[in-house]
Design a protein around this motif. Structure first.
Motif, PDB file in Angstrom:
ATOM      1  N   GLN A  66     -13.009  -6.326  -1.377  1.00  0.00           N
ATOM      2  CA  GLN A  66     -12.255  -6.001  -0.287  1.00  0.00           C
ATOM      3  C   GLN A  66     -11.027  -4.765  -0.485  1.00  0.00           C
ATOM      4  O   GLN A  66     -10.384  -4.507   0.375  1.00  0.00           O
ATOM      5  CB  GLN A  66     -11.460  -7.412   0.024  1.00  0.00           C
ATOM      6  CG  GLN A  66     -12.379  -8.367   0.443  1.00  0.00           C
ATOM      7  CD  GLN A  66     -11.617  -9.430   0.942  1.00  0.00           C
ATOM      8  OE1 GLN A  66     -10.614 -10.004   0.628  1.00  0.00           O
ATOM      9  NE2 GLN A  66     -12.043  -9.980   2.226  1.00  0.00           N
ATOM     10  N   ASP A  67     -11.178  -3.984  -1.479  1.00  0.00           N
ATOM     11  CA  ASP A  67     -10.501  -2.825  -1.726  1.00  0.00           C
ATOM     12  C   ASP A  67     -10.715  -1.842  -0.520  1.00  0.00           C
ATOM     13  O   ASP A  67      -9.701  -1.023  -0.408  1.00  0.00           O
ATOM     14  CB  ASP A  67     -10.922  -2.301  -3.104  1.00  0.00           C
ATOM     15  CG  ASP A  67     -10.325  -2.793  -4.273  1.00  0.00           C
ATOM     16  OD1 ASP A  67      -9.579  -3.813  -4.189  1.00  0.00           O
ATOM     17  OD2 ASP A  67     -11.199  -2.507  -5.323  1.00  0.00           O
ATOM     18  N   LYS A  68     -11.971  -1.936  -0.016  1.00  0.00           N
ATOM     19  CA  LYS A  68     -12.164  -0.977   1.168  1.00  0.00           C
ATOM     20  C   LYS A  68     -10.924  -1.221   2.217  1.00  0.00           C
ATOM     21  O   LYS A  68     -10.541  -0.137   2.889  1.00  0.00           O
ATOM     22  CB  LYS A  68     -13.458  -1.117   1.814  1.00  0.00           C
ATOM     23  CG  LYS A  68     -13.770  -2.617   2.295  1.00  0.00           C
ATOM     24  CD  LYS A  68     -14.949  -2.689   2.973  1.00  0.00           C
ATOM     25  CE  LYS A  68     -15.136  -3.915   3.486  1.00  0.00           C
ATOM     26  NZ  LYS A  68     -16.703  -4.273   4.080  1.00  0.00           N
ATOM     27  N   TYR A  69     -10.466  -2.339   2.341  1.00  0.00           N
ATOM     28  CA  TYR A  69      -9.359  -2.559   3.251  1.00  0.00           C
ATOM     29  C   TYR A  69      -8.060  -1.770   3.040  1.00  0.00           C
ATOM     30  O   TYR A  69      -7.182  -1.161   3.900  1.00  0.00           O
ATOM     31  CB  TYR A  69      -9.061  -3.951   3.749  1.00  0.00           C
ATOM     32  CG  TYR A  69     -10.209  -4.733   4.277  1.00  0.00           C
ATOM     33  CD1 TYR A  69     -10.321  -4.342   5.470  1.00  0.00           C
ATOM     34  CD2 TYR A  69     -11.108  -5.594   3.525  1.00  0.00           C
ATOM     35  CE1 TYR A  69     -11.552  -5.118   6.031  1.00  0.00           C
ATOM     36  CE2 TYR A  69     -12.045  -6.068   4.083  1.00  0.00           C
ATOM     37  CZ  TYR A  69     -12.411  -5.994   5.298  1.00  0.00           C
ATOM     38  OH  TYR A  69     -13.637  -6.405   5.753  1.00  0.00           O
ATOM     39  N   ILE A  70      -7.701  -1.910   1.792  1.00  0.00           N
ATOM     40  CA  ILE A  70      -6.531  -1.106   1.305  1.00  0.00           C
ATOM     41  C   ILE A  70      -6.838   0.551   1.334  1.00  0.00           C
ATOM     42  O   ILE A  70      -5.848   1.258   1.806  1.00  0.00           O
ATOM     43  CB  ILE A  70      -6.519  -1.438  -0.212  1.00  0.00           C
ATOM     44  CG1 ILE A  70      -6.075  -2.735  -0.470  1.00  0.00           C
ATOM     45  CG2 ILE A  70      -5.568  -0.446  -0.948  1.00  0.00           C
ATOM     46  CD1 ILE A  70      -4.497  -3.142  -0.222  1.00  0.00           C
ATOM     47  N   ILE A  71      -7.895   0.967   1.086  1.00  0.00           N
ATOM     48  CA  ILE A  71      -8.167   2.353   1.436  1.00  0.00           C
ATOM     49  C   ILE A  71      -8.108   2.805   2.534  1.00  0.00           C
ATOM     50  O   ILE A  71      -7.529   3.661   3.066  1.00  0.00           O
ATOM     51  CB  ILE A  71      -9.579   2.612   0.596  1.00  0.00           C
ATOM     52  CG1 ILE A  71      -9.681   2.307  -0.877  1.00  0.00           C
ATOM     53  CG2 ILE A  71      -9.860   4.038   0.614  1.00  0.00           C
ATOM     54  CD1 ILE A  71      -8.612   2.853  -1.855  1.00  0.00           C
TER      55      ILE A  71
END
Length: 265
Positions: A116-121
Motif C-alpha cells: 500500500q505504499d503506492k498510496y503514499i507515493i
C-alpha cells in the motif's frame, strides 16, 4: 573528515525499530556533539515507520511546507495498513523541501515497505510537480528518500511511481537509502538509460543520476546473491564490519559525491 559541514543528510532507517524510544536515544547519543552543532535533514525509512507512536515525527524539526498538504486523505478510503495510516496522520516532518546555496533539496516519504505504499507515493505526486515547477530555475536539484526508484534487485523493491516526474524536470541527483550497497545508475531520462558511455564524471543535464550510499551501520546486503537491474552502472559491497559514509560537495559547476568506509577505503 569534513570541516564545517553545512548539514547532514540521512536517507532513512535512522533506527532499527521506530517505536523503540531507547533506540532513538541511542542514535542521538551516538551523534555526540555533532548533533548539537550541525543541522540534520532526514528522510523517513521503513524501519522508522514501525508501530506507534511514530517517534520520527517527534525528533525532527523539518521545514513544514509539504507534510499533510502533500497527502490526499481521500486515499485513506483504500488503506488498511496501520503504518500507512499513521504516516498520513504524522506527515509534517516527512515531506518537505528547502534551499541551500545553489541547491534545491526535496525530501519524500516512500512508505513502510508494503504493497500500500503506492498510496503514499501517488499522493505526493502533485505536490512534487508544484514544488519542481516553482523551483525550476534552481541551479541544482537534489532529492532524498528511502526506498529506491531503481533498486539493485528491481521488481518489488523498486519504487518506479515517481521516475517520470523526477526525470521530466531534470532532477540532477537522487540520494536513496534502504539498500546497504553502494550503487549509481547511468543517466536516466523517461525511464531509459541515456548513455552507458560514462566514467566518474557525468555531464549535468543529460539525465538524472540515482545513488544508494551504503549503511552507516553494519552492512548485510550482498552483491553476489541476487541480480541487479541494468540501470545500475556501479555496484559495490562494503565490508560487512565497515560502515560507510558519504561526503557531498557542491562547488562552482560540480557536485562531487564520495562514499568511503570508516577504514578509509
Amino acid at each position: 573528515e569534513v570541516e564545517n559541514p553545512a548539514f547532514m543528510l540521512h536517507t532513512g532507517d535512522v533506527v532499527e525499530n521506530g517505536n523503540n524510544k531507547n533506540m532513538w536515544n541511542m542514535y542521538f547519543k551516538a551523534l555526540n556533539g555533532y548533533g548539537t552543532s550541525t543541522p540534520m535533514f532526514a528522510a523517513i525509512g521503513n524501519h522508522d515507520t514501525w508501530g506507534a507512536p511514530l517517534y520520527f515525527d517527534h525528533h525532527f524539526n523539518h521545514p513544514n511546507n509539504g507534510g499533510t498538504a502533500a497527502l490526499d486523505r481521500s486515499y485513506l478510503n483504500s488503506v488498511t495498513d496501520g503504518n500507512i495510516r499513521r504516516l498520513f496522520d504524522n506527515a509534517d516532518e516527512t515531506i518537505y523541501s528547502y534551499d541551500y546555496g545553489d541547491v534545491h533539496f526535496i525530501v519524500l516519504n516512500t512508505g513502510s515497505y508494503c504493497a500500500q505504499d503506492k498510496y503514499i507515493i501517488e499522493a505526493q505526486r502533485q505536490w512534487l510537480i508544484k514544488d519542481l515547477e516553482a523551483n525550476k530555475d534552481a541551479k541544482w536539484t537534489v532529492m532524498t528518500f528511502h526506498e529506491p526508484v531503481y533498486h539493485r534487485m528491481g521488481g518489488g523493491e523498486s519504487r518506479p511511481w515517481l521516475y517520470d516526474v523526477i526525470e521530466k524536470y531534470g532532477v540532477d541527483l537522487v540520494i536513496q537509502g534502504h539498500s546497504h550497497l553502494v550503487t549509481r545508475t547511468y543517466p536516466m531520462k523517461d525511464g531509459k538509460i541515456v548513455t552507458k558511455a560514462v566514467d566518474g564524471t557525468i555531464e549535468k543535464g543529460i539525465g538524472t543520476i540515482y545513488t544508494t550510499i551504503g549503511s552507516t551501520a553494519l552492512n548485510h546486503d550482498g552483491a553476489n546473491d541476487t541480480k541487479y537491474e541494468e540501470e545500475i552502472s556501479i555496484l559495490a559491497t562494503p565490508t560487512p564490519t565497515q560502515p560507510a559514509y558519504t561526503t557531498i560537495t557542491v562547488k562552482d559547476d560540480r557536485i562531487v559525491v564520495t562514499t568511503k568506509q570508516v577504514n578509509g577505503y
